[in-house]
Design a protein around this motif. Structure first.
Motif, PDB file in Angstrom:
ATOM      1  N   GLY A 166      -2.194   1.028  -4.152  1.00 43.71           N
ATOM      2  CA  GLY A 166      -0.925   0.302  -4.186  1.00 43.71           C
ATOM      3  C   GLY A 166      -0.882  -0.655  -5.350  1.00 43.71           C
ATOM      4  N   GLU A 167       0.159  -0.564  -6.157  1.00 47.08           N
ATOM      5  CA  GLU A 167       0.293  -1.406  -7.343  1.00 47.08           C
ATOM      6  C   GLU A 167       0.377  -2.881  -6.984  1.00 47.08           C
ATOM      7  N   ASN A 168       0.994  -3.178  -5.836  1.00 49.71           N
ATOM      8  CA  ASN A 168       1.284  -4.571  -5.489  1.00 49.71           C
ATOM      9  C   ASN A 168       0.261  -5.168  -4.532  1.00 49.71           C
ATOM     10  N   MET A 169      -0.859  -4.490  -4.307  1.00 49.25           N
ATOM     11  CA  MET A 169      -1.851  -4.992  -3.352  1.00 49.25           C
ATOM     12  C   MET A 169      -2.438  -6.327  -3.803  1.00 49.25           C
ATOM     13  N   ILE A 180       0.861  -1.181   0.000  1.00 47.69           N
ATOM     14  CA  ILE A 180       0.000   0.000   0.000  1.00 47.69           C
ATOM     15  C   ILE A 180       0.898   1.231   0.000  1.00 47.69           C
ATOM     16  N   LYS A 181       0.728   2.078  -1.003  1.00 43.13           N
ATOM     17  CA  LYS A 181       1.591   3.240  -1.135  1.00 43.13           C
ATOM     18  C   LYS A 181       0.999   4.491  -0.497  1.00 43.13           C
ATOM     19  N   GLY A 182      -0.307   4.615  -0.503  1.00 41.09           N
ATOM     20  CA  GLY A 182      -0.887   5.831   0.046  1.00 41.09           C
ATOM     21  C   GLY A 182      -2.379   5.688   0.291  1.00 41.09           C
ATOM     22  N   ILE A 183      -2.877   6.585   1.120  1.00 45.85           N
ATOM     23  CA  ILE A 183      -4.310   6.651   1.437  1.00 45.85           C
ATOM     24  C   ILE A 183      -4.736   8.088   1.210  1.00 45.85           C
ATOM     25  N   THR A 184      -5.725   8.271   0.381  1.00 41.79           N
ATOM     26  CA  THR A 184      -6.126   9.635   0.041  1.00 41.79           C
ATOM     27  C   THR A 184      -7.645   9.711  -0.066  1.00 41.79           C
ATOM     28  N   HIS A 185      -8.146  10.881  -0.411  1.00 41.89           N
ATOM     29  CA  HIS A 185      -9.601  11.037  -0.420  1.00 41.89           C
ATOM     30  C   HIS A 185     -10.021  12.198  -1.312  1.00 41.89           C
ATOM     31  N   ILE A 186     -11.303  12.200  -1.661  1.00 40.94           N
ATOM     32  CA  ILE A 186     -11.939  13.314  -2.359  1.00 40.94           C
ATOM     33  C   ILE A 186     -13.144  13.744  -1.529  1.00 40.94           C
ATOM     34  N   ASN A 192      -6.526  -0.114  -6.496  1.00 44.17           N
ATOM     35  CA  ASN A 192      -7.242   0.907  -5.742  1.00 44.17           C
ATOM     36  C   ASN A 192      -8.463   0.284  -5.085  1.00 44.17           C
ATOM     37  N   ILE A 193      -8.561   0.440  -3.784  1.00 42.53           N
ATOM     38  CA  ILE A 193      -9.772   0.052  -3.055  1.00 42.53           C
ATOM     39  C   ILE A 193     -10.422   1.341  -2.586  1.00 42.53           C
ATOM     40  N   SER A 194     -11.623   1.604  -3.088  1.00 43.36           N
ATOM     41  CA  SER A 194     -12.294   2.866  -2.778  1.00 43.36           C
ATOM     42  C   SER A 194     -13.567   2.610  -1.975  1.00 43.36           C
ATOM     43  N   ALA A 195     -13.848   3.523  -1.069  1.00 41.34           N
ATOM     44  CA  ALA A 195     -15.068   3.425  -0.268  1.00 41.34           C
ATOM     45  C   ALA A 195     -15.653   4.815  -0.068  1.00 41.34           C
ATOM     46  N   VAL A 196     -16.969   4.877  -0.131  1.00 41.83           N
ATOM     47  CA  VAL A 196     -17.673   6.137   0.111  1.00 41.83           C
ATOM     48  C   VAL A 196     -18.144   6.152   1.560  1.00 41.83           C
ATOM     49  N   ILE A 197     -17.803   7.232   2.274  1.00 40.26           N
ATOM     50  CA  ILE A 197     -18.158   7.365   3.685  1.00 40.26           C
ATOM     51  C   ILE A 197     -18.696   8.767   3.942  1.00 40.26           C
ATOM     52  N   GLN A 198     -19.235   8.981   5.132  1.00 39.72           N
ATOM     53  CA  GLN A 198     -19.666  10.322   5.522  1.00 39.72           C
ATOM     54  C   GLN A 198     -18.445  11.246   5.613  1.00 39.72           C
ATOM     55  N   SER A 199     -18.594  12.470   5.137  1.00 42.07           N
ATOM     56  CA  SER A 199     -17.476  13.414   5.178  1.00 42.07           C
ATOM     57  C   SER A 199     -16.974  13.633   6.601  1.00 42.07           C
ATOM     58  N   SER A 200     -17.882  13.592   7.564  1.00 37.84           N
ATOM     59  CA  SER A 200     -17.483  13.824   8.953  1.00 37.84           C
ATOM     60  C   SER A 200     -16.556  12.740   9.488  1.00 37.84           C
ATOM     61  N   ASP A 201     -16.521  11.586   8.801  1.00 37.56           N
ATOM     62  CA  ASP A 201     -15.663  10.478   9.238  1.00 37.56           C
ATOM     63  C   ASP A 201     -14.336  10.427   8.492  1.00 37.56           C
ATOM     64  N   THR A 202     -14.103  11.376   7.576  1.00 36.37           N
ATOM     65  CA  THR A 202     -12.927  11.291   6.711  1.00 36.37           C
ATOM     66  C   THR A 202     -11.625  11.270   7.492  1.00 36.37           C
ATOM     67  N   LYS A 203     -11.465  12.226   8.378  1.00 40.86           N
ATOM     68  CA  LYS A 203     -10.199  12.310   9.125  1.00 40.86           C
ATOM     69  C   LYS A 203      -9.976  11.059   9.952  1.00 40.86           C
ATOM     70  N   LYS A 204     -11.022  10.584  10.613  1.00 37.85           N
ATOM     71  CA  LYS A 204     -10.882   9.384  11.432  1.00 37.85           C
ATOM     72  C   LYS A 204     -10.552   8.175  10.568  1.00 37.85           C
TER      73      LYS A 204
END
Length: 816
Positions: free
Chosen positions: A403-406, A306-312, A438-450
Motif C-alpha cells: 500500500g502506497e499510503n501505509m 493497504i491495497k493488496g496482500i499477495t505472495h510468492i 511493502n511489508i514482506s515476511a517469509v513463512i512456511q508454505s503450508s501457512d500461506t493460505k491461512k
C-alpha cells in the motif's frame, strides 16, 4: 489513441474470440484508432514448449502435440470464418504450421534445442492467433490490419527474455503508424526481433509488455489489459473467497503486487507507461461492464492504505552468517555478484543491524547453484571458521502487504505481525523498505493460505471474522448446537460480523469433511454417507486444513476425544468442550492444557463443564483475575440429579424418574456417572482448580447415597436394574426428608481447601430448597462477597442449554 491487450484466456477458442470482437466493435465507435495486442490461444505456448523439449529429447510425443496445436487452430477457423472464406485462411495457417513442424523435426533430428530455436518455436502461438483474429475481425466488418510486432520492437539477443532497445523500437513504431490509416491494428504480443532478424521473446507474460511498449511509444491515452478477472484483487481470489477488485491503485503499488505474484499483470509492463504517466486499466473480457482496476500516478489516496496482500511460492532462504562479515565492507557486493554471475534473481533481502548475518530469498529452483556459488566465493572465510557455510531453508513463501499510503498510518506493521502471531504463523524473516510501501515476511508454505486469509480478514473485511469449526459429537447436544448455528448465522453476520462454517462433523460411526463448509440443511443424511470415524484421522485432517480461527468442538463424553486436546492446542486450534474429563483429570494434565493454550495462543474454553450454559466458570475466573479470593463454594451442580430428586415422590419410583431423565437428555449417556456423584465431583474439582487450588479428584470426599450393589454394576442396563431392585432404599431416603419437611438435594461444597459431595436434606429457609426442575445454583463466598454470597442460578442441564453454552464459547472466540 487506445492500446488494448487480450490475454490467452480471452482468445482461447472461438466463443471467447467473439467476445473480443464484440468489445472492439463497441470501442471502435468512440475511438479513431485502436491498437490490439493479442496473446497466443490459452495453453498453446505450453504445448509449443513441451513439443520442442520432447523433440529435442528424441520423444515421438512431440508429433501428437503438434497435431493438437494444428487441430485447435483449424477448429477456431472453422467456427469463426464462413465456409466461403475459409480456404485462403486455412492455406495460410497450414503454411505457417508446416514451418513450425519443420523446426520441431529439426530439433528431433539434431537432438538439441537452443534458446534461439526455442524462441522461434514458441513465437508461433502469437503469430497464428493474431492472424486468425485479424481475419475474424474482417469477417465481422471491421477494417483491421495485421502488423508483425517483430518489425516494430527490436531487442538484444538474450533469447528467452530479451531486453528492448527502446530508442530504435520507438522510431520503428511511430514510423509504421504514420504510414497506415486502418482504425484497427492487430499486433502479436510477446515476440520481437534482434537487429540481425532473429526472433526473440519478452518473457512469459510478455504480451502485456508489448502493449506497454506500444503505448509509451505512441503516447496513448490509455492502456487496457483485458484478462479473465475483473482487475487486480485485494488477494488471490483462488485462496481468499472474499477478495474483491481494487478500483484504484498507483503504478508503484501495482508493480509491488505484480512482482509478488499478482498474475493479472506482467511486472515489466508498468515501467514504459509509468514514465509517460499513461493510465492502465485492467478489464475482464467476460464481464466487460465491470469496473476493473485503474492504475495511475496517484491512485485514490482516500481509500484503504493497504491495497493488496499477495505472495510468492517456492522460496528458499539462504543465510550467510559469522563474525567474518561484521564490519567488513564489500560483503554484500560479493554475495550479489556471485549470484548475478549465475543469473540468479534475489527476491528478498534482510540483514540484522549487528551485521552478523545476511538473509536472502531466492527461487527454490536456484537453490543448489546459489549455495555452491556462495560457498565458493566465501571459501577462504569458511575455511577459517569466520563464516558458516551457507544455510538453506526451503519450502517457504513470501507474503507481502502492499500500500502506497501505509507510511502515514501508525501501527500497521504491528497489526500485520500480531495477526500472524494470533494464528500461530511463524515468521522466518521480515523486510520493509524505507518507502514503507511493502511489508514482506517469509513463512512456511503450508501457512500461506491461512496467513493471506487472516490478513485479508483483518484489513479488508470490516473487522469480520470467519470461524472454522470441527465438530465431534452430534448427539443430543451436537444436534442442537448445529440447529442453533443455522438459526443464528444471519444474526451473527449482521450484528457481530462473525461467519461460522462447519468444516467437519463426526459421530461415533461416521465423519464428513468439506473445506468449503458443510451444507447443514441435510447434514444428518450426509454424515451417514461419510467415511468411517477415526479420532486420529480426524485430528490429521483438522491440522492439514490449517484454517485461520479453527475451533475443535467436543460434544462427547469420551476420554479418548479429551486426550486429543493437547494435539489441537499445540497446532493453534482452539478447543471448546462440554466434556469434563480433561479438566477433571490429573492436575498436571489440566495445567498442561492451560499452558498450551497460552503458549500457542489457542483458546481453551469449557464453560459448559459446570452449569451447562450458566456463566459459573467465567465468573470464578473474573473474580480471581480481579484479585478476589474464594473462601467457600456451595452448589447444586447436577441438573440431572436435581431433576431426579425434584420429580421423585411417593407416586413415582426412583427407577422410572432416572429413566425419564436419561430419555430427556438430562443425564450422561451412563446415568451412573451422575448418580454415583462422579459428575458432581468433576464439577467441584474444576471450580476448585479455577479458584487456585491444585486439587486432585482423590481429595474430594464422596458420600454416596447409592447402595453398594448399584455402585458395583458394570453396564448401564445392570445399573438401571439395580435401581429397581433397591427401590425401598430410595423410598426410605425420600421418607426421611419428608418427615423433616426438607427436600433432597445433591450438594457440592468447597471450604477451607477441602471439597465434598453428598445428598443432603435441605430445609425450607435455605436457598437450595426452591431450586426447581433441572436448575443449578452456586453460592460463592469471597473476600468481597463475605456476608451475602454471589449467587448464580438457572438451568444447568439439558441438551439445548448445554449447546447454547458451547455456542457462547464459540462466539466469545469470535469476538476476541
Amino acid at each position: 489513441m487506445k492500446i488494448l491487450k487480450f490475454g490467452g484466456t480471452s482468445v482461447a477458442h472461438a466463443e471467447n474470440i467473439l467476445k473480443v470482437v464484440a468489445i472492439l466493435k463497441n470501442q471502435i465507435q468512440n475511438e479513431p484508432r485502436l491498437i490490439v495486442v493479442v496473446s497466443a490461444m490459452g495453453g498453446i505456448t505450453d504445448l509449443l514448449l513441451t513439443a520442442a523439449e520432447n523433440a529435442a529429447d528424441k520423444k515421438q510425443e512431440y508429433k501428437a502435440l503438434f497435431e493438437t496445436i494444428e487441430f485447435r487452430h483449424f477448429e477456431v477457423i472453422r467456427e469463426l470464418i464462413p465456409i466461403v472464406a475459409q480456404s485462403a485462411i486455412i492455406s495460410h495457417t497450414k503454411r505457417t504450421l508446416n514451418h513450425l513442424e519443420t523446426l520441431l523435426d529439426g530439433c528431433f533430428l539434431l537432438g538439441e534445442l537452443s534458446k534461439r530455436t526455442k524462441d522461434g518455436i514458441i513465437s508461433f502461438g502469437e503469430l497464428l492467433s493474431s492472424y486468425i483474429i485479424t481475419e475474424a475481425l474482417k469477417v465481422q466488418g471491421l477494417k483491421a490490419i495485421l502488423q508483425d510486432s517483430r518489425e516494430l520492437i527490436q531487442t538484444n539477443d538474450h533469447f528467452g527474455k530479451a531486453m528492448v532497445d527502446f530508442e530504435v523500437s520507438n522510431i520503428l513504431i511511430k514510423k509504421y503508424l504514420a504510414t497506415v490509416d486502418n482504425p484497427l491494428v492487430v499486433v502479436p504480443g510477446f515476440i520481437a526481433r534482434t537487429q540481425d532478424g532473429h526472433t526473440t521473446t519478452l518473457g512469459r507474460g510478455g504480451s502485456d509488455y508489448t502493449a506497454a511498449i506500444l503505448a509509451a511509444a505512441l503516447q496513448a491515452d490509455l492502456l487496457e489489459i483485458w484478462t479473465d478477472v475483473s482487475g487486480m484483487y485485494t488477494a488471490n481470489p483462488k485462496l481468499v473467497k472474499h477478495a474483491y477488485p481494487i478500483t484504484d491503485i498507483t503504478y508503484q503499488e501495482a508493480m509491488e503486487l505484480s512482482h509478488f505474484g499478482a498474475k493479472v499483470l506482467y511486472p515489466p509492463t508498468i515501467q514504459p507507461v509509468f514514465n509517460s504517466k499513461i493510465p492502465i486499466a485492467i478489464k475482464n473480457t467476460f464481464a466487460p461492464l465491470a469496473t476493473g482496476t485503474l492504475i495511475t500516478e496517484y491512485g485514490n489516496p482516500k481509500s484503504n492504505p493497504i491495497k493488496g496482500i499477495t505472495h510468492i511460492d517456492k522460496i528458499t532462504l539462504l543465510t550467510i552468517e559469522g563474525s567474518g562479515i561484521i564490519g567488513v565492507s564489500g560483503t554484500s557486493k560479493r554475495i550479489f555478484e556471485a549470484l548475478g554471475n549465475k543469473n540468479i534473481s534475489v527476491i528478498f533481502i534482510t540483514q540484522a543491524s549487528s551485521e552478523y548475518s545476511i538473509c536472502i530469498g531466492i527461487s527454490d529452483a536456484d537453490t543448489t547453484e546459489a549455495k555452491k556459488a556462495l560457498d565458493t566465493v566465501f571459501a577462504f572465510e569458511i575455511s577459517q571458521f569466520k563464516i558458516i557455510p551457507c544455510a538453506i531453508e526451503s519450502g517457504l513463501s513470501i507474503i507481502a502487504v502492499v500500500g502506497e499510503n501505509m507510511k502515514n498510518y501508525q501501527g500497521l506493521s504491528g497489526s500485520v505481525f500480531s495477526t500472524l502471531g494470533r494464528n500461530n504463523i511463524n515468521v522466518r524473516a521480515i523486510a520493509q523498505g524505507a518507502s514503507e510501501r511493502n511489508i514482506s515476511a517469509v513463512i512456511q508454505s503450508s501457512d500461506t493460505k491461512k496467513a493471506i486469509n487472516s490478513l485479508h480478514e483483518k484489513f479488508f473485511e470490516e473487522d469480520s471474522r470467519q470461524l472454522n469449526l470441527f465438530v465431534m459429537g452430534v448427539g443430543n447436544v451436537g444436534e442442537r448446537f448445529i440447529a442453533q448455528i443455522m438459526q443464528q448465522k444471519h444474526y451473527l453476520k449482521a450484528h457481530h460480523k462473525i461467519t461460522i462454517r462447519i468444516i467437519a462433523l463426526s459421530n461415533s460411526r461416521k465423519m464428513i469433511f468439506d473445506e468449503d463448509g458443510i451444507l447443514l440443511k441435510n447434514w444428518q443424511a450426509d454424515i451417514e454417507n461419510g467415511i468411517p470415524s477415526n479420532i486420529h484421522i480426524f485430528q490429521q485432517k483438522v491440522k492439514a486444513a490449517n484454517f485461520r480461527n479453527s475451533i475443535f468442538i467436543d460434544n462427547t463424553a469420551s476420554s479418548a476425544v479429551a486426550e486429543g486436546y493437547s494435539y489441537y492446542l499445540e497446532n493453534s486450534i482452539a478447543v471448546v468442550t462440554c466434556n469434563k474429563i480433561a479438566c477433571s483429570s490429573s492436575f498436571d494434565k489440566y495445567r498442561q492444557l492451560k499452558d498450551l493454550s497460552r503458549k500457542f495462543n489457542a483458546p481453551f474454553l469449557y464453560e459448559t463443564n459446570v452449569g451447562a450454559g450458566l456463566p459459573i466458570i467465567d465468573t470464578v475466573k473474573n473474580l480471581m483475575a480481579s484479585g478476589d479470593k474464594i473462601h467457600t463454594i456451595q452448589a447444586v451442580l447436577s441438573g440431572s440429579l436435581n431433576f431426579i430428586f425434584n420429580n421423585f415422590n411417593t407416586e413415582n419410583s426412583f427407577y422410572d424418574i432416572v429413566q425419564q431423565a436419561q430419555a430427556e437428555g438430562y443425564t450422561e449417556p451412563d446415568p451412573k456417572i451422575d448418580l454415583s456423584g462422579i459428575d458432581v465431583m468433576r464439577k467441584i474439582l474444576i471450580l476448585a482448580r479455577e479458584s487456585g487450588l491444585a486439587m486432585e479428584m482423590e481429595a474430594i470426599e464422596n458420600i454416596s447415597f447409592l447402595p453398594e450393589s448399584s455402585l458395583s454394576t458394570d453396564t448401564v442396563a445392570d445399573f438401571l436394574s439395580s435401581l429397581a431392585t433397591n427401590s425401598h432404599h430410595f423410598e426410605s431416603l425420600l421418607l426421611k426428608a419428608n418427615e423433616k419437611n426438607c427436600r433432597l438435594k445433591y450438594v457440592a461444597q468447597l471450604k477451607n481447601g477441602k471439597a465434598s459431595v453428598s445428598l443432603q436434606q435441605i430445609p425450607k429457609d435455605h436457598p437450595f430448597y426452591a431450586v426447581e426442575g433441572k436448575d443449578n445454583i452456586v453460592l460463592l463466598f469471597t473476600e468481597r462477597y463475605n456476608e451475602q454470597p454471589l449467587l448464580i442460578k438457572g438451568a444447568g442441564a439439558g441438551a439445548a442449554v448445554t449447546a447454547s453454552g458451547i455456542f457462547a464459547d464459540v462466539i466469545r472466540i469470535g469476538n476476541n
